[in-house]
Each structure stands twice: as C-alpha cells, then as structure tokens.
Scaffold this active site. Sequence first.
Site, PDB file in Angstrom:
ATOM      1  N   CYS A   1      -4.042  12.740  13.047  1.00 14.46           N
ATOM      2  CA  CYS A   1      -4.175  11.866  13.125  1.00 14.46           C
ATOM      3  C   CYS A   1      -4.679  10.577  14.331  1.00 14.46           C
ATOM      4  O   CYS A   1      -4.779  11.399  14.878  1.00 14.46           O
ATOM      5  CB  CYS A   1      -2.688  10.566  12.283  1.00 14.46           C
TER       6      CYS A   1
ATOM      7  N   ARG B   1      -8.596   0.404   4.951  1.00 19.98           N
ATOM      8  CA  ARG B   1      -7.686   0.918   4.144  1.00 19.98           C
ATOM      9  C   ARG B   1      -6.641  -0.254   3.613  1.00 19.98           C
ATOM     10  O   ARG B   1      -6.021   1.089   3.383  1.00 19.98           O
ATOM     11  CB  ARG B   1      -7.528   1.834   5.010  1.00 19.98           C
TER      12      ARG B   1
ATOM     13  N   ARG C   1       1.542  14.342  14.152  1.00 23.46           N
ATOM     14  CA  ARG C   1       1.940  13.743  12.720  1.00 23.46           C
ATOM     15  C   ARG C   1       2.212  15.045  11.807  1.00 23.46           C
ATOM     16  O   ARG C   1       1.226  15.546  10.376  1.00 23.46           O
ATOM     17  CB  ARG C   1       0.913  12.658  12.032  1.00 23.46           C
TER      18      ARG C   1
ATOM     19  N   ASP D   1       5.176   0.459  11.835  1.00 26.14           N
ATOM     20  CA  ASP D   1       3.687  -0.195  11.478  1.00 26.14           C
ATOM     21  C   ASP D   1       3.950  -1.428  11.804  1.00 26.14           C
ATOM     22  O   ASP D   1       2.649  -1.944  11.464  1.00 26.14           O
ATOM     23  CB  ASP D   1       3.534  -0.151  10.120  1.00 26.14           C
TER      24      ASP D   1
ATOM     25  N   LYS E   1       0.842  -1.067  -0.038  1.00 24.38           N
ATOM     26  CA  LYS E   1      -0.117   0.745   0.004  1.00 24.38           C
ATOM     27  C   LYS E   1       1.094   1.239   0.113  1.00 24.38           C
ATOM     28  O   LYS E   1       0.520   2.345  -0.736  1.00 24.38           O
ATOM     29  CB  LYS E   1      -0.463  -0.020   1.891  1.00 24.38           C
ATOM     30  N   ASN E   2       1.833   1.384   1.181  1.00 20.09           N
ATOM     31  CA  ASN E   2       2.489   2.406   1.172  1.00 20.09           C
ATOM     32  C   ASN E   2       3.350   3.005   0.027  1.00 20.09           C
ATOM     33  O   ASN E   2       3.573   4.006  -0.829  1.00 20.09           O
ATOM     34  CB  ASN E   2       3.643   2.618   2.784  1.00 20.09           C
TER      35      ASN E   2
HETATM   36  N1  EPU Z   1       7.439  13.616  11.133  1.00 26.65           N
HETATM   37  C1  EPU Z   1       7.688  15.660  11.304  1.00 26.65           C
HETATM   38  N2  EPU Z   1       7.224  16.365  10.738  1.00 26.65           N
HETATM   39  C2  EPU Z   1       7.502  15.750   9.054  1.00 26.65           C
HETATM   40  C3  EPU Z   1       7.383  14.762   9.053  1.00 26.65           C
HETATM   41  C4  EPU Z   1       7.493  13.825   9.134  1.00 26.65           C
HETATM   42  O1  EPU Z   1       7.934  15.219  12.521  1.00 26.65           O
HETATM   43  O2  EPU Z   1       6.912  16.816   8.388  1.00 26.65           O
HETATM   44  C5  EPU Z   1       7.842  13.377  11.642  1.00 26.65           C
HETATM   45  C6  EPU Z   1       6.221  12.011  12.260  1.00 26.65           C
HETATM   46  O3  EPU Z   1       5.957  12.755  13.275  1.00 26.65           O
HETATM   47  C7  EPU Z   1       7.379  11.214  12.662  1.00 26.65           C
HETATM   48  C8  EPU Z   1       8.152  10.907  11.803  1.00 26.65           C
HETATM   49  O4  EPU Z   1       8.817  11.950  11.344  1.00 26.65           O
HETATM   50  O5  EPU Z   1       7.664  10.817  13.725  1.00 26.65           O
HETATM   51  C9  EPU Z   1       8.141   9.737  10.934  1.00 26.65           C
HETATM   52  O6  EPU Z   1       7.549   9.849  10.383  1.00 26.65           O
HETATM   53  P1  EPU Z   1       7.249   9.515   8.494  1.00 26.65           P
HETATM   54  O7  EPU Z   1       6.873  11.291   7.869  1.00 26.65           O
HETATM   55  O8  EPU Z   1       8.239   8.815   7.673  1.00 26.65           O
HETATM   56  O9  EPU Z   1       5.714   9.342   8.045  1.00 26.65           O
HETATM   57  P2  EPU Z   1       4.740   9.165   6.748  1.00 26.65           P
HETATM   58  O10 EPU Z   1       5.406   9.444   5.515  1.00 26.65           O
HETATM   59  O11 EPU Z   1       3.987  10.122   7.289  1.00 26.65           O
HETATM   60  C10 EPU Z   1       4.383   6.754   6.368  1.00 26.65           C
HETATM   61  C11 EPU Z   1       3.907   5.290   6.059  1.00 26.65           C
HETATM   62  C12 EPU Z   1       3.664   4.981   7.516  1.00 26.65           C
HETATM   63  C13 EPU Z   1       4.833   4.256   8.483  1.00 26.65           C
HETATM   64  C14 EPU Z   1       5.308   5.880   8.749  1.00 26.65           C
HETATM   65  C15 EPU Z   1       6.607   5.502   9.440  1.00 26.65           C
HETATM   66  C16 EPU Z   1       3.086   6.163   4.041  1.00 26.65           C
HETATM   67  C17 EPU Z   1       1.357   6.455   3.350  1.00 26.65           C
HETATM   68  N3  EPU Z   1       2.576   6.040   5.366  1.00 26.65           N
HETATM   69  O12 EPU Z   1       3.827   7.397   6.748  1.00 26.65           O
HETATM   70  O13 EPU Z   1       2.683   4.271   7.511  1.00 26.65           O
HETATM   71  O14 EPU Z   1       4.439   4.429   9.518  1.00 26.65           O
HETATM   72  O15 EPU Z   1       5.927   6.142   7.202  1.00 26.65           O
HETATM   73  O16 EPU Z   1       7.578   4.180   8.648  1.00 26.65           O
HETATM   74  O17 EPU Z   1       3.462   5.494   3.631  1.00 26.65           O
HETATM   75  C18 EPU Z   1       0.552   2.635   7.957  1.00 26.65           C
HETATM   76  O18 EPU Z   1       0.445   2.010   6.818  1.00 26.65           O
HETATM   77  O19 EPU Z   1      -0.202   2.265   8.840  1.00 26.65           O
HETATM   78  C19 EPU Z   1       1.722   4.035   7.744  1.00 26.65           C
HETATM   79  C20 EPU Z   1       1.011   4.868   9.741  1.00 26.65           C
END
Ligand code: EPU
Length: 421
Positions: A116, A397, A121, A305, A22-23
């Site tokens: 979220c 989802r 987030r 995850d 998915k991701n």
């Molecule tokens: N963060 C910030 N600022 C930002 C972006 C992220 O502080 O602008 C922090 C977040 O709060 C978190 C850390 O950085 O503490 C890592 O977050 P990341 O940006 O890597 O997460 P994401 O890209 O929003 C993706 C996956 C998530 C998964 C995370 C971590 C997708 C669509 N989502 O989210 O997947 O948990 O990476 O590996 O790729 C799930 O599938 O259940 C899911 C939540």
Amino acid sequence: MDKFVIEGGIALKGTVEVSGAKNSALALMPSVLLNNGINKITNVPEVNDIFTMMKLLNQLGVAAKFENQILTLDSTNITSQTAPYEHVKKMRASVYVLGPLLAKYGIAKVSMPGGCAWGPRPINLHLEAMKKLGAEIELEEGYIIAKSKKLNGARLNFDISSVGATGNALMAAVLAKGETIITNAAAEPEITQLAQFLVSMGANIEGIGSNILEIQGVDELKSADVENIPDRIEAGTLLIAGAMTRGKIEMTNVNSKHLNLVIQKLEDSGANLSYNNSLIALDATNIEPKNVDITTSVYPGFPTDMQAQWTSFMSIVNGSSKITDTIYLDRFKHIPELTRLGANIEILRNSALVKGVKKLKGATVMSTDLRASASLVLAGLVAEGTTEVLRIYHLDRGYQRIEEKLQKLGARIERVKTQEF
Ligand code: EPU
C-alpha cells in the site's frame, strides 16, 4: 484531477452531520455474498472505496443500487468467484470477498493486494485462517486460489489483532461445520457491526465486541438489513479541525462511545467537550492548546487512522509531543509534506517527535494516502495564507465531500480542477 485550495486562519463554528463509516460498510457489503437475497444497508457514505466495492460485488453477480446513502445489494445470482486485480489494486479491502466466497461457494480466486502507499501490509493472517478452516490455498499468477468442499470450524489464534483477518475469518466461520473460536479477535466497532449483521442473517456468534468470538456454523444465512455506524474517523478528524482552529463545533450522527480516547486526548489538549450518544460538541475558543502525546493501538486505543491528523494538530501547539504508531510502524508519509508547511517533526523509528511551531505557512503539498491527506487539510486550515493540497483523490476514497462539511463550519476551502498531478 482535483485539488483543494485552502485559505487558513478561520476558527470553525457550527454544526455538521457525520457520514456513515467507510470501513464498516466495506466489511458489511461483501458479507451479503453469504446469503441469497436482497439486503439493505443504510447510512453508507458516498465515497470512492464504496463505489469500488460495489463494482467488485457487481462483477461477482451482486445487483447493487445506491441512493441517498441507502445501498441495496441483491446476492441472488452470483455468477463469479473471482476478484480481479483491476479492483483489488485500487482497494485492499477487496480481500474481504475471500472468506464469504469460499464459505458459500467452496472457491474464491482473489488477486493478491500488493503493497500500500506507506508499506507492505501483508494478508498472511487472512490466508492462515482460511487454511485452518480447511481450505487449500495456492498462489497462481498473482492470484490466491482458495478451495474447500466444506469448511470446518477451528481454533484461530491471531498473533496480531487484525481487523481485516478477523472480518474475513468471521465471514468464513459462520457457514463452516461446527465451532470456530477466534482469539485475539479485533474488537473494533466495524467488526462488532459486521458480527451483528451476520447474526441478523441467522449466524450464531457469541462474544461480540470482545476479543474472543465463538461461532457455531449454520447451514445457510438469509438476507438482512442494517443501519451502518457513524464514521468515527471522520468525526475525529473534524473534532481535531475544531480544536486546531480554536473553534466551536458540534457534530451529529456520531457515536461518542467509539471515540472515548480521542475525546479524552482532546480534553487533555485543553478543549471543552460535551457529548451524548449521538452528538459531540467541542469548544476550543480562547484556548491555548497543550501538547499531548499519543500512542496508537487497537480499539479502544487511539486509532492509527487518526495518527496523521493528531501529528498535524501537535505541530502548532506550544511544546513537544511524541506520536507513536504501534499498528503501522512506517505510516509517516505526511511528515515531509507537513514540514513543507513549516512543521518541525523528526521521525525516530515508529515515532514522530513534534516540536510545536508558532505558525504554519501555506504552500503546495501532496496527498499520499487517505489519512495523510486529511492531516494536510487540517494543517491548511490553520496555515497562514494559501495552501493547495494536490491529489485529493486519496481523500475522496474515504471522506464524503469533506470540503462541504468544512465550508459549512465556515472554512475557506474550495475544490478546484487542475492539470497538476
Ligand atoms: N497484519 C498482518 N497480517 C495480516 C493482516 C494484518 O501482519 O494478514 C498487520 C498489519 O500489517 C498491521 C496490523 O496487522 O500492522 C493491523 O492491520 P489490520 O489487518 O487490522 O488492518 P486492515 O484490516 O488491513 C483496517 C482499516 C484500516 C486501518 C486498520 C487498522 C479497513 C478497510 N481498513 O485495515 O483503515 O488502518 O484496519 O485499524 O477497515 C483507513 O481507513 O485509512 C485505513 C487504512
């Protein structure tokens, strides 16, 4: 509204095919906004987040067709650069359209995602990256409005490794003028896959798979095709189901390299695993599983995850374990629900301290987010009696008909329509 009704106590046995990630698909899909043409992505899971991304892209003018896990996206006639609240509020990954729209069309209007299910987030890193690449960013009525005539390459040093911000910055930088260097870039397989797809469109990216990405901007990208990677989190969830039920299962369409640490932790728990490039087999029959601590971290660390699922596993093994999440410090919504099933877990800051119990007992529990829901299904598979998991739209989802995969492995799990919320 659907719920799962699970009769616990069956050791899972058999073979199951894992769906596409998915991701990864959620990052690949918006990248087609960078070209004008017909792109094909195979091995795409039929899950609701993919349908949400399809609707969003459709709203921007991308013609989408999805059949037999093959997604065809035609980006020839883009008519809008606005990602409305309606879609973004359903799925935070909608923010992925920001980078490509800005780079290709010089403007992007994207609703702010808000919080979220388990915490704030933020998306500050995405916005800072766009600013460094030369965009002007304003916030108006809940929308990010990003504008730039032509993006310029820059040095982007992320304080925190972020999958989403790396993906967005990468998609913007491939069409920016000159060189962009991203340090502390996310190296998750989903980002590696995105970078490879961009290269097949004609992008110039070095360091793929590492934490430093060097991009030389190009003037335009052409359409391309890609086979999506297997879902490592779905595979890991099913492996834990096998270990928890003391079963013997085999998974096909997996990439075992993406699961190195998860495999090691399962081995530490006592299960026997064997694997090659596209298959993983787990045998936990006649094994008394052992307590194993985990700490989540960025790839190749233990994935956040899978934190909830591991907590569920540890709740029924002899002894105590400590589960620490360093990515999301507050991702513990599953714990009060696991406690309803008889688990003994205390939360201390960003750790769950689990004292294994002899058995869980079936009850009605509620899904709160995708992975929390998965942990409840796992608990239901071993709980004595009947467990009902409500609000499984969270599961839908991200897991493609998980009940069918579990049924194939012998589990007694049914999807039932319900009025309950
Ligand atoms: N963060 C910030 N600022 C930002 C972006 C992220 O502080 O602008 C922090 C977040 O709060 C978190 C850390 O950085 O503490 C890592 O977050 P990341 O940006 O890597 O997460 P994401 O890209 O929003 C993706 C996956 C998530 C998964 C995370 C971590 C997708 C669509 N989502 O989210 O997947 O948990 O990476 O590996 O790729 C799930 O599938 O259940 C899911 C939540």
